[in-house]
Scaffold this active site. Sequence first.
Site, PDB file in Angstrom:
ATOM      1  N   HIS A 111      47.230   3.608  73.621  1.00 50.82           N
ATOM      2  CA  HIS A 111      47.217   4.613  72.555  1.00 50.82           C
ATOM      3  C   HIS A 111      47.322   4.433  70.956  1.00 50.82           C
ATOM      4  O   HIS A 111      46.938   5.948  70.813  1.00 50.82           O
ATOM      5  CB  HIS A 111      48.838   4.670  73.305  1.00 50.82           C
ATOM      6  CG  HIS A 111      48.625   6.717  72.925  1.00 50.82           C
ATOM      7  ND1 HIS A 111      48.049   7.463  73.766  1.00 50.82           N
ATOM      8  CD2 HIS A 111      49.922   6.922  72.460  1.00 50.82           C
ATOM      9  CE1 HIS A 111      49.035   8.774  72.665  1.00 50.82           C
ATOM     10  NE2 HIS A 111      49.957   8.877  72.445  1.00 50.82           N
ATOM     11  N   ASP A 148      45.705   2.636  77.565  1.00 53.30           N
ATOM     12  CA  ASP A 148      46.215   3.793  76.903  1.00 53.30           C
ATOM     13  C   ASP A 148      47.428   4.212  78.424  1.00 53.30           C
ATOM     14  O   ASP A 148      46.995   4.644  79.137  1.00 53.30           O
ATOM     15  CB  ASP A 148      45.232   4.857  76.367  1.00 53.30           C
ATOM     16  CG  ASP A 148      46.353   5.905  75.984  1.00 53.30           C
ATOM     17  OD1 ASP A 148      48.277   5.714  75.843  1.00 53.30           O
ATOM     18  OD2 ASP A 148      46.172   6.899  74.965  1.00 53.30           O
ATOM     19  N   SER A 162      46.486  11.409  69.117  1.00 54.52           N
ATOM     20  CA  SER A 162      47.690  12.528  70.702  1.00 54.52           C
ATOM     21  C   SER A 162      47.866  13.768  71.108  1.00 54.52           C
ATOM     22  O   SER A 162      47.263  14.348  71.506  1.00 54.52           O
ATOM     23  CB  SER A 162      49.001  10.947  70.325  1.00 54.52           C
ATOM     24  OG  SER A 162      50.024  10.906  71.438  1.00 54.52           O
TER      25      SER A 162
END
Length: 213
Positions: A162, A132, A80
């Site tokens: 995600h 995601d 991320s």
Amino acid sequence: VIVGGWACGEHVLAAWGPFYASHGIVAMTIGTSSPWKDLPSDRCKALLDASVALQSENDRAGSPLQGRLDVSLRAVQGYSFGGGGAQLAALQDPTLKCNVALCPDDGKDFHDAVPSELSASVPNLIICGEKDSNAPSQSQAWCHYHKTSAAKLIFEVSGGDHYVANGPAGGIESDMGGELHDCCNCFCAACCLLVGCSRHLWCVPCPCGTISG
């Protein structure tokens, strides 16, 4: 060296450590000092600093790694915001041998500086999820891929979200603490804003568990 994303503790990506070790690769997971605040640029610095620290273990007397590391073979990995940080690290340190970005987010929605081009020399592996919703692959991972002119490979998991790359066998949202984590985070930040806290609680661990490591 491996770093997580927004509000991530080291445990979120811990499964990658023994996976790499089983292939003879020394892996170091790190957290950041302000996990709810640190953007990709901060995580980039953390990765590079940790890489230097890990290299020093090759020469430190008494280190279990003394004389056992090939310090010319170094890589970074991030998830991320950490994935965005890994991309920046590869841009800043062209001596890295590899950069792995998991569901990367470049932080542009949080006004972090985003380069127009990424690394032209460090090979890049990107793993992302088709579904995601936190860092949509079309506006994040695939953009990273197209901005990289070095050797590159992108692997998009069909139906993945995600959390799909939190470990070698995949991941799920509860690895992050689930909805309790999100509610706690928002509640604490809102309370801090209301009482005028100058640091907005960004610097403290999540009080509901070990999300911040």
